[in-house]
Design an enzyme around this catalytic site. Structure first.
Site, mmCIF file in Angstrom:
data_model
loop_
_atom_site.group_PDB
_atom_site.id
_atom_site.type_symbol
_atom_site.label_atom_id
_atom_site.label_comp_id
_atom_site.label_asym_id
_atom_site.label_seq_id
_atom_site.Cartn_x
_atom_site.Cartn_y
_atom_site.Cartn_z
ATOM 1 N N LYS A 192 9.754 -53.245 -34.514
ATOM 2 C CA LYS A 192 9.357 -54.106 -35.946
ATOM 3 C C LYS A 192 9.119 -55.323 -35.615
ATOM 4 O O LYS A 192 8.386 -56.036 -35.947
ATOM 5 C CB LYS A 192 10.005 -53.749 -37.141
ATOM 6 C CG LYS A 192 9.652 -52.516 -38.079
ATOM 7 C CD LYS A 192 10.460 -52.549 -39.241
ATOM 8 C CE LYS A 192 10.083 -51.296 -40.220
ATOM 9 N NZ LYS A 192 10.428 -51.420 -41.267
ATOM 10 N N ASP A 204 6.621 -53.913 -46.311
ATOM 11 C CA ASP A 204 8.043 -53.359 -46.895
ATOM 12 C C ASP A 204 8.324 -54.410 -48.080
ATOM 13 O O ASP A 204 8.988 -53.863 -49.080
ATOM 14 C CB ASP A 204 9.075 -53.301 -45.953
ATOM 15 C CG ASP A 204 9.187 -52.465 -44.825
ATOM 16 O OD1 ASP A 204 8.876 -51.394 -45.331
ATOM 17 O OD2 ASP A 204 9.687 -52.562 -43.860
HETATM 18 P P1 NDP Z 1 19.273 -52.751 -39.514
HETATM 19 O O1 NDP Z 1 19.828 -52.286 -38.291
HETATM 20 O O2 NDP Z 1 18.294 -54.107 -39.244
HETATM 21 O O3 NDP Z 1 20.467 -53.254 -40.618
HETATM 22 C C1 NDP Z 1 21.566 -52.498 -40.859
HETATM 23 C C2 NDP Z 1 22.423 -52.966 -42.189
HETATM 24 O O4 NDP Z 1 23.365 -52.188 -42.418
HETATM 25 C C3 NDP Z 1 23.003 -54.374 -41.495
HETATM 26 O O5 NDP Z 1 23.252 -55.223 -42.738
HETATM 27 C C4 NDP Z 1 24.493 -53.776 -40.911
HETATM 28 O O6 NDP Z 1 25.432 -54.796 -41.134
HETATM 29 C C5 NDP Z 1 24.930 -52.753 -42.320
HETATM 30 N N1 NDP Z 1 25.593 -51.760 -41.777
HETATM 31 C C6 NDP Z 1 25.139 -50.612 -40.614
HETATM 32 N N2 NDP Z 1 26.350 -49.815 -40.716
HETATM 33 C C7 NDP Z 1 27.218 -50.507 -41.297
HETATM 34 C C8 NDP Z 1 28.671 -49.903 -41.910
HETATM 35 N N3 NDP Z 1 29.117 -48.788 -40.888
HETATM 36 N N4 NDP Z 1 29.375 -50.719 -42.668
HETATM 37 C C9 NDP Z 1 28.844 -51.567 -43.265
HETATM 38 N N5 NDP Z 1 27.394 -52.048 -42.795
HETATM 39 C C10 NDP Z 1 26.806 -51.522 -41.995
HETATM 40 O O7 NDP Z 1 18.398 -51.754 -40.469
HETATM 41 P P2 NDP Z 1 17.252 -51.740 -41.575
HETATM 42 O O8 NDP Z 1 17.385 -52.964 -42.408
HETATM 43 O O9 NDP Z 1 15.911 -51.697 -40.663
HETATM 44 O O10 NDP Z 1 17.132 -50.624 -42.244
HETATM 45 C C11 NDP Z 1 18.418 -50.470 -43.246
HETATM 46 C C12 NDP Z 1 18.438 -49.102 -44.043
HETATM 47 O O11 NDP Z 1 17.441 -49.180 -44.722
HETATM 48 C C13 NDP Z 1 18.198 -47.889 -43.150
HETATM 49 O O12 NDP Z 1 18.852 -46.878 -43.647
HETATM 50 C C14 NDP Z 1 16.726 -47.625 -43.269
HETATM 51 O O13 NDP Z 1 16.275 -46.320 -43.325
HETATM 52 C C15 NDP Z 1 16.314 -48.059 -44.756
HETATM 53 N N6 NDP Z 1 15.021 -48.585 -45.053
HETATM 54 C C16 NDP Z 1 14.421 -48.023 -46.073
HETATM 55 C C17 NDP Z 1 13.020 -48.564 -46.278
HETATM 56 C C18 NDP Z 1 12.405 -47.712 -47.339
HETATM 57 O O14 NDP Z 1 11.232 -47.906 -47.441
HETATM 58 N N7 NDP Z 1 13.135 -47.151 -48.524
HETATM 59 C C19 NDP Z 1 12.563 -49.326 -45.633
HETATM 60 C C20 NDP Z 1 12.989 -49.806 -44.432
HETATM 61 C C21 NDP Z 1 14.739 -49.383 -44.294
HETATM 62 P P3 NDP Z 1 25.863 -55.518 -39.817
HETATM 63 O O15 NDP Z 1 25.005 -57.007 -40.116
HETATM 64 O O16 NDP Z 1 27.044 -55.870 -39.881
HETATM 65 O O17 NDP Z 1 25.335 -54.956 -38.822
#
Ligand code: NDP
Length: 273
Positions: free
Chosen positions: A66, A102
């Site tokens: 992306k 999005d």
């Molecule tokens: P990113 O990898 O960019 O971000 C992930 C986020 O989740 C960060 O804030 C990260 O925190 C946090 N995180 C991951 N693992 C953990 C953990 N074990 N404990 C606490 N925090 C955690 O992913 P995206 O932003 O692209 O996507 C996030 C979610 O949203 C995904 O599940 C994706 O499928 C969903 N999504 C849904 C959409 C929809 O249309 N419904 C559209 C886009 C995404 P940290 O900064 O600490 O790593």
């Protein structure tokens, strides 16, 4: 000649987009096709050369491309330049224009319910790529305030800075302290990936205000622990699949210049669960 579409990313075999868009083509009798196309990290340039060669009409972009895809755009919609990430591309005779649907996808379920963000106090959990699009949407709709909490505080601070830059009153909150003031929020959003692998909700709902709206962007499973706990408290919930559907219908409208068949697309999406 029929139009061709794709979603590029890696992994891609579980993507629901081919089903959602194909259902729309069937519903409206469009001579179009949509496939999932795996492009591994590091192979984006050659991957999109291939798409250009087959004269793809448009494509969606998902993890991990992306942000990197921005480099290969000739033009950018405002949604795309503000957020700094692209999820929808139009190919006009070799000229690529990028959009980020999005943001509108996130806002759509709220609009459908007549929920206004204006003057609302919002808590956003998570600070990844999707969170950035959500912040842009919240700024567009002029929320009263935005608190951001995240596992990695630096990422929350960066996102908070971005939110302030685009006009929001935004603050970072430590994860541990979030429950103390939780009753003050009108809308609570989970934008972390917690739930995807059946992880527990990042927050407790004991002290949440009964009027608070709870929005999870994780769409698989549909009923995450976060959603289940909110429902146990009888709070109004918005599901991740609704945002997914919102971004897909918006992409459809950009590509086809007509209203998307929402119900047919929804049915195809829910059939995928
Ligand atoms: P990113 O990898 O960019 O971000 C992930 C986020 O989740 C960060 O804030 C990260 O925190 C946090 N995180 C991951 N693992 C953990 C953990 N074990 N404990 C606490 N925090 C955690 O992913 P995206 O932003 O692209 O996507 C996030 C979610 O949203 C995904 O599940 C994706 O499928 C969903 N999504 C849904 C959409 C929809 O249309 N419904 C559209 C886009 C995404 P940290 O900064 O600490 O790593």
């Amino acid at each position: 000649m029929g139009k061709s579409f794709a979603v590029i990313g890696d992994p891609i075999d579980h993507s629901l987009s081919p089903n959602i868009h194909s259902a729309a083509f069937r519903e409206l009798n469009l001579d179009s096709s949509y496939i999932g196309y795996r492009i591994p990290k590091g192979e984006l340039e050659s991957g999109i050369e291939g798409l250009k060669k087959i004269r793809i009409t448009g494509f969606n972009v998902t993890i991990p491309h992306k942000i990197e895809m921005m480099k290969y755009l000739d033009k950018m919609d405002e949604s795309c330049s503000i957020i700094g990430a692209v999820n929808t591309v139009v190919n006009n005779e070799g000229v690529f224009k990028g959009y980020n649907t999005d943001m509108d996808g996130f806002l759509e379920p709220l609009k459908k319910r007549d929920i206004s963000i204006q003057d609302k106090k919002i808590l956003l959990i998570g600070a990844g790529g999707a969170a950035r699009a959500i912040v842009a949407g919240i700024a567009k709709e002029k929320a009263k305030s935005l608190d951001i909490t995240n596992r990695t505080i630096d990422n929350a601070n960066n996102l908070s800075e971005f939110a302030t830059k685009i006009g929001l009153t935004a603050h970072t909150k430590k994860m541990e302290g979030v429950n103390e003031n939780i009753k003050n929020y009108d809308i609570i959003i989970n934008s972390t990936s917690l739930g995807l692998k059946n992880e527990l909700s990042p927050i407790g709902f004991e002290n949440v205000n009964q009027k608070t709206i709870v929005y999870d962007i994780v769409y698989s499973p549909m009923n995450t622990d976060f959603i289940k706990k909110a429902k146990e408290k009888k709070l109004e919930v918005i599901y991740g699949y609704e945002m997914l559907l919102g971004q897909a219908t918006r992409a459809f409208e950009i590509w086809h210049g007509m209203k998307a068949p929402y119900n047919a697309m929804k049915k195809a999406l829910l059939g995928g669960f």
